[in-house]
Design an enzyme around this catalytic site. Structure first.
Site: not given
Length: 685
Positions: A476-477, A480, A483
């Site tokens: 998940h992290e 990010h 991105h």
């Protein structure tokens, strides 16, 4: 240059590799003078925009404003990041001076009538300039930002706004500080070995290490996730589970210096007052104006759709766990919140013969890291090189240079995996430097991003072995961070994760889908002792169990969304009892009995101090997007180069340069529907 500035690393452009932060040279006393100087420099830059004798244009006003404050941004990003990842009493004390100072400075800019007059002129006359879409977006963002930060206010209202935003800054700081201190202050010390019954060896070893660190005999359990989670899941001693649960769920409600109940009221009221001062009915309407959802009706529509779709299944899930508990404890046994993880785990084990301890040996942290980095290489062609020459802020932190598929430098990436006293709980991605393209030189200045976690620590006998949930959190992290790394915008304020809040979770949540994919797990999931690949039948059990209690988990997230919206759709000051209000706000989504003394709001950092105010729904909003988006990978292959290239080009590299729905439709070819999520969770066939 005076002596202070010549010795202060913030005063000059960093001379480090890739211009990274020279953590090894920064001292606590460097922050305040550097913040003061950063403010002075930005004020001078703003003054030169205001006093420019030429008519306001995009270049001399909007682009010039966007470029201002470079030094202040450098200092404040380090200070605020370390306040979360590596804080101490000195830094927290300093924050009480620095945060109001920053808030006051931000107000001085956004309430500067002469600066806003120039911005307004450019906004009104934009048709006269041939602006490209990114320039138009920047102009719109800056103009709206000033309006939303009080620029249209006059006289007394303007001063009121100043006072409220300063108060908000101090309240959020106190809320976080209390939460961290209360978390660190608690420990459950066990000296009778029989009370450890049920706990796996990994949890017992970790507790032994914690006890050593804290200079106590026996085994010590804390409220940090790697300690709290396994205890609640495995400990046979119900009374101790209850004790630990109550310690966690009554944080910041006790009659001591860390009580947040009054601060919760003040935060809700101050945000409401700011919104009403700016002409909105409530804070949610103010916040949602710049979200995909746009208004609270759309948020409630999503939350209610999820409630309707998932509640029957969640009730069945609860009944199954309750039935198992009664088989063991008798027909009058009532399942309480401190029993849920324990009996759910037993039921899951019975149904699928799978649990965290069975999986942990295959999830050795260094191998998981190889797997996650390898996934990025396979999808996007990027590579990671560990670089010890890059300074870090703690010995647990590693720094990497990231290179693009063409071999060009792409980003700096920091990883910080384990809990410690100076780190707040949870997991997050952040940045020390954003990406931008220099208009004069054309240089693409690349980002420096970081992921911060609280994963299971290694012990003297074992390396760090992660739970399946921790593997998902890593993915998940890392999503990010991709991105951030792939950012490719002209303007820093539109690059990377600077997107609408309910869109920012799409790149992170789409990565979680890989956690149950056999072809991905086979790239790294090897037993840390034997080197044997995770067996296919174990992977099949992970897949089969992926939707175990998914409806209950969904309603838990919905309950947090309802609580958040209840606090921020208010248009009158709150003077009541926080616990009573909370119970009423989320009762529709509660499956288990509520506990009188427990209170989520007093420790709910996401919505009171972490940027998710009137925004917690965005996790579920983004889940709808990610299920819909990943269905394209499933259709064309989970490692599909074509889909990955499109996702990078249309989503990851675009940042906030266009409206998120425009970007999403360009990638997906359609608007998302809730169907893919319902199918993925087994709610709909």
């Amino acid at each position: 240059m005076n002596n202070i500035s010549s010795q202060n690393p913030f005063f000059e452009t960093y001379s480090t590799l890739h211009g990274v932060v020279p953590f090894d040279k920064i001292k606590t006393e460097d922050y305040e003078p550097a913040i003061q100087e950063g403010i002075r420099r930005q004020n001078a830059e703003i003054e030169s925009i205001i006093t420019n004798p030429e008519s306001p244009t995009f270049a001399n006003t909007i682009a010039a404003y966007e470029k201002s404050g470079e030094m202040l941004q450098r200092v404040s990003s380090v200070f605020s990041n370390l306040l979360g990842a590596e804080t101490n009493d000195e830094l927290q004390e300093l924050a009480k001076t620095i945060m109001p100072l920053m808030s006051e400075h931000a107000n001085n800019i956004s309430l500067n009538a002469r600066l806003f007059a120039r911005i307004k002129t450019v906004h009104e006359q934009q048709d006269k300039e041939n602006l490209n879409p990114e320039q138009q977006k920047l102009l719109e963002e800056i103009y709206n930002g000033f309006v939303r930060n009080g620029s249209n206010l006059k006289g007394e209202a303007k001063e009121k706004y100043r006072a409220l935003s300063k108060e908000l800054s101090l309240l959020t700081l106190r809320f976080s500080e209390n939460n961290l201190k209360e978390t660190n202050a608690y420990r459950l010390v066990i000296t009778d070995q029989s009370q450890l019954a049920g706990l796996p060896g990994s949890a017992i070893e970790a507790a032994k290490e914690t006890a050593k660190e804290k200079s106590v005999d026996g085994w010590a359990f804390t409220l940090q996730a790697p300690s709290y989670g396994p205890f609640m899941m495995y400990a046979d001693n119900r009374e101790l589970r209850r004790e630990l649960y109550m310690a966690y769920n009554t944080k910041c409600t006790h009659d001591n210096a860390f009580n947040n109940l009054e601060i919760v009221k003040k935060l809700a009221n101050v945000r409401m007052e700011i919104a009403r001062l700016l002409g909105f009915d409530n804070f949610a309407e103010y916040n949602l104006q710049e979200r995909m959802a746009q208004n609270s009706d759309a948020v409630y529509k999503l939350l209610n759709q999820l409630l309707d779709a998932y509640t029957p299944t969640a009730q069945q899930e609860h009944a199954e766990v309750q039935a198992l508990a009664r088989q063991e404890q008798g027909k009058d046994f009532t399942l309480m919140p401190w029993d849920w993880a324990y009996y759910s785990h037993k039921l899951k084990d019975r149904k699928f013969n799978i649990d965290d301890e069975m999986l942990r040996p295959y999830f050795e942290l260094s191998k998981v890291k190889e797997g996650v980095f390898g996934l990025a290489t396979r999808l996007y062609g990027i590579t990671f090189k560990k670089t010890p020459d890059i300074p870090v802020y703690h010995k647990d932190v590693d720094a990497y240079e990231v290179f693009d598929k063409n071999g060009k430098f792409l980003a700096v990436f920091y990883t910080d995996f384990h809990p410690r006293a100076g780190k707040r709980s949870g997991a997050w991605m952040t940045s020390y430097k954003g990406q931008r393209i220099d208009k004069n030189s054309g240089e693409n200045s690349r980002p420096h991003v970081s992921v911060v976690m609280n994963f299971t620590k290694p012990t003297p006998d074992k390396p760090a072995l992660l739970t399946f949930d921790e593997v998902e959190t890593f993915l998940h992290e890392f999503g990010h961070s991709l991105h951030g790394m792939f950012a490719n915008s002209t303007y820093e304020s539109l690059s990377g994760t600077n997107v609408y809040w309910d869109f920012v979770e799409l790149p992170s949540q789409i990565m979680e889908n890989y956690a149950v994919e056999k072809d991905f797990l086979h790239t790294f999931a090897r037993h840390y002792q034997t080197g044997e690949l995770m067996p296919d039948e174990l992977i099949q059990r992970i897949t089969d169990s992926a939707n175990f209690n998914a409806a209950y988990a969904c309603l838990r997230q919905v309950s947090f969304g309802l609580l958040d919206m209840a606090w921020y759709t208010r248009n009158t000051p709150f003077e009541g009892d926080v616990k009573t209000y909370e119970k009423k706000a989320w009762e529709k989504a509660q499956i288990l009995p509520t506990v009188e003394e427990a209170c989520m709001s007093a420790q709910f950092s996401h919505i009171f101090a972490g940027g998710y105010s009137a925004g917690y729904y965005s996790y579920k909003w983004a889940e709808v997007l990610d299920a819909d988006a990943f269905s394209l990978f499933k259709q064309k292959g989970i490692f599909s180069q074509e889909v990955a290239d499109s996702f990078r080009e249309n989503i990851l590299s675009k940042g906030g340069t266009e409206h998120p729905m425009t970007l999403y439709k360009r990638f997906r070819g359609q608007e998302p529907t809730i169907d893919a999520l319902l199918i993925r969770n087994g709610i709909k066939k």
